[in-house]
Design an enzyme around this catalytic site. Sequence first.
Site, PDB file in Angstrom:
ATOM      1  N   ASN A  66      -6.043   1.180  10.876  1.00  0.00           N
ATOM      2  CA  ASN A  66      -5.228   0.224  10.137  1.00  0.00           C
ATOM      3  C   ASN A  66      -5.007  -1.002  11.029  1.00  0.00           C
ATOM      4  OD1 ASN A  66      -2.852  -1.194   9.322  1.00  0.00           O
ATOM      5  ND2 ASN A  66      -2.307   0.513   8.000  1.00  0.00           N
ATOM      6  N   ASP A  87      -3.349  -3.851  10.280  1.00  0.00           N
ATOM      7  CA  ASP A  87      -2.235  -4.721   9.877  1.00  0.00           C
ATOM      8  C   ASP A  87      -1.508  -5.335  11.064  1.00  0.00           C
ATOM      9  OD1 ASP A  87      -2.819  -3.822   7.347  1.00  0.00           O
ATOM     10  OD2 ASP A  87      -1.003  -2.617   7.114  1.00  0.00           O
ATOM     11  N   HIS A  88      -1.301  -4.540  12.110  1.00  0.00           N
ATOM     12  CA  HIS A  88      -0.494  -5.054  13.227  1.00  0.00           C
ATOM     13  C   HIS A  88      -1.222  -6.128  14.022  1.00  0.00           C
ATOM     14  CE1 HIS A  88       2.994  -2.679  12.492  1.00  0.00           C
ATOM     15  NE2 HIS A  88       2.311  -1.546  12.516  1.00  0.00           N
ATOM     16  N   HIS A 132      -3.264  -3.457   4.493  1.00  0.00           N
ATOM     17  CA  HIS A 132      -2.206  -3.401   3.486  1.00  0.00           C
ATOM     18  C   HIS A 132      -1.845  -4.825   3.091  1.00  0.00           C
ATOM     19  CE1 HIS A 132       2.146  -1.773   2.500  1.00  0.00           C
ATOM     20  NE2 HIS A 132       1.599  -2.407   1.482  1.00  0.00           N
ATOM     21  N   ARG A 140       0.658  -6.817   1.492  1.00  0.00           N
ATOM     22  CA  ARG A 140       2.038  -6.661   1.016  1.00  0.00           C
ATOM     23  C   ARG A 140       2.408  -7.818   0.109  1.00  0.00           C
ATOM     24  NH1 ARG A 140       4.931  -2.836   4.736  1.00  0.00           N
ATOM     25  NH2 ARG A 140       6.687  -3.198   3.362  1.00  0.00           N
ATOM     26  N   THR A 192       7.816  -1.299   8.350  1.00  0.00           N
ATOM     27  CA  THR A 192       6.508  -0.781   7.982  1.00  0.00           C
ATOM     28  C   THR A 192       6.763   0.252   6.886  1.00  0.00           C
ATOM     29  OG1 THR A 192       4.509   0.301   8.836  1.00  0.00           O
ATOM     30  CG2 THR A 192       6.584   0.939   9.848  1.00  0.00           C
ATOM     31  N   GLU A 209      -2.719  11.250   1.184  1.00  0.00           N
ATOM     32  CA  GLU A 209      -2.490  11.001   2.610  1.00  0.00           C
ATOM     33  C   GLU A 209      -1.100  11.530   2.914  1.00  0.00           C
ATOM     34  OE1 GLU A 209      -3.590   7.177   4.271  1.00  0.00           O
ATOM     35  OE2 GLU A 209      -2.005   7.332   5.772  1.00  0.00           O
ATOM     36  N   HIS A 269       0.556   7.822   9.758  1.00  0.00           N
ATOM     37  CA  HIS A 269       1.844   7.194  10.086  1.00  0.00           C
ATOM     38  C   HIS A 269       2.421   7.799  11.367  1.00  0.00           C
ATOM     39  CE1 HIS A 269       4.902   4.301   8.712  1.00  0.00           C
ATOM     40  NE2 HIS A 269       5.642   4.967   9.570  1.00  0.00           N
TER      41      HIS A 269
HETATM   42  N1  PXP Z   1      -0.970   5.246   6.542  1.00  0.00           N
HETATM   43  C1  PXP Z   1      -0.155   4.509   5.746  1.00  0.00           C
HETATM   44  C2  PXP Z   1      -0.151   4.800   4.290  1.00  0.00           C
HETATM   45  C3  PXP Z   1       0.648   3.495   6.290  1.00  0.00           C
HETATM   46  O1  PXP Z   1       1.435   2.767   5.488  1.00  0.00           O
HETATM   47  C4  PXP Z   1       0.584   3.251   7.682  1.00  0.00           C
HETATM   48  C5  PXP Z   1       1.445   2.189   8.279  1.00  0.00           C
HETATM   49  O2  PXP Z   1       1.103   0.938   7.848  1.00  0.00           O
HETATM   50  C6  PXP Z   1      -0.291   4.015   8.453  1.00  0.00           C
HETATM   51  C7  PXP Z   1      -1.043   5.030   7.856  1.00  0.00           C
HETATM   52  C8  PXP Z   1      -0.455   3.786   9.924  1.00  0.00           C
HETATM   53  O3  PXP Z   1       0.737   4.051  10.585  1.00  0.00           O
HETATM   54  P1  PXP Z   1       0.855   3.678  12.115  1.00  0.00           P
HETATM   55  O4  PXP Z   1       0.747   2.175  12.199  1.00  0.00           O
HETATM   56  O5  PXP Z   1       2.192   4.176  12.499  1.00  0.00           O
HETATM   57  O6  PXP Z   1      -0.274   4.346  12.827  1.00  0.00           O
END
Ligand code: PXP
Length: 255
Positions: A13, A15-16, A58, A60, A115, A166, A206
């Site tokens: 992921n 996003d960050h 994601h 948003r 998040t 998930e 997550h």
């Molecule tokens: N899965 C989902 C559905 C999420 O919303 C997130 C967080 O954006 C993640 C996985 C990844 O989580 P993390 O950034 O804590 O690894």
Amino acid sequence: MSQVQDKILLGVNVDHCATVRQARYRAHALDHGDEVEPDPVDFALRCEAAGADGITMHLREDRRHVQDSDIERARAAIQTRLNLEMACTQEMIDYALRLKPDSVCLVPESREEITTEGGLDIVGQRERVGEVVAAMSAAGIATSLFIDPHPAQIEMAAELHAPWIELHTGAYANAYFHEGRAETLAELVRAAEQAHALGLVVNAGHGINYTNISEILSIPHLHELNIGHSIISRALTAGIEPAVREMKAHLTGAA
Ligand code: PXP
């Protein structure tokens, strides 16, 4: 897709990465795309080159990190699978049907959270979620439901004919250094067994990091783990020396 595999897949992921870019280039990210760093699409390609099996983004409602243009560039550039995380809104359903990601992961979304903080309540939102699963399936897009590891949620995922779930590992990750770690892990194990028995493909995500990963791997029937924060954080640490060296070289004329 075959359900028989000997390795658990890694979805990254990114996003960050976009969060870090937006901290400096809130406006310019829109007009300059990959000209400002860090670029989440460049990051995604590097993740793929290092072995990632899929990329998650994601989009948003408030566009706080990933922008529409990031997703569109990612759709054109990535070679593995694009998993679009999204809320169950009409705007996002239309967006996904236009974009045609390889899969979507339905998540709850509230503006206040930093998040995604809890699983999607698919029992409470059964009709809406069922409509989205059906619309995506008709368009050839697999739907994953991001749910808490609770029996009623898992049963509902099967009833709605979602191909994937998930499992939300956040409660376990939060309990890791506290009381409740064993119980939250046991809950994930039971949930994975129940989901597998119902024919669901079991993903999880997550709060998975380089410390808790070995225990996470004790959850049975895992198909893919979706990991963001810990990998992006590790990239910052792992990349700091060359980043400073290169800037220093500019200052000393060595570049
Ligand atoms: N899965 C989902 C559905 C999420 O919303 C997130 C967080 O954006 C993640 C996985 C990844 O989580 P993390 O950034 O804590 O690894």
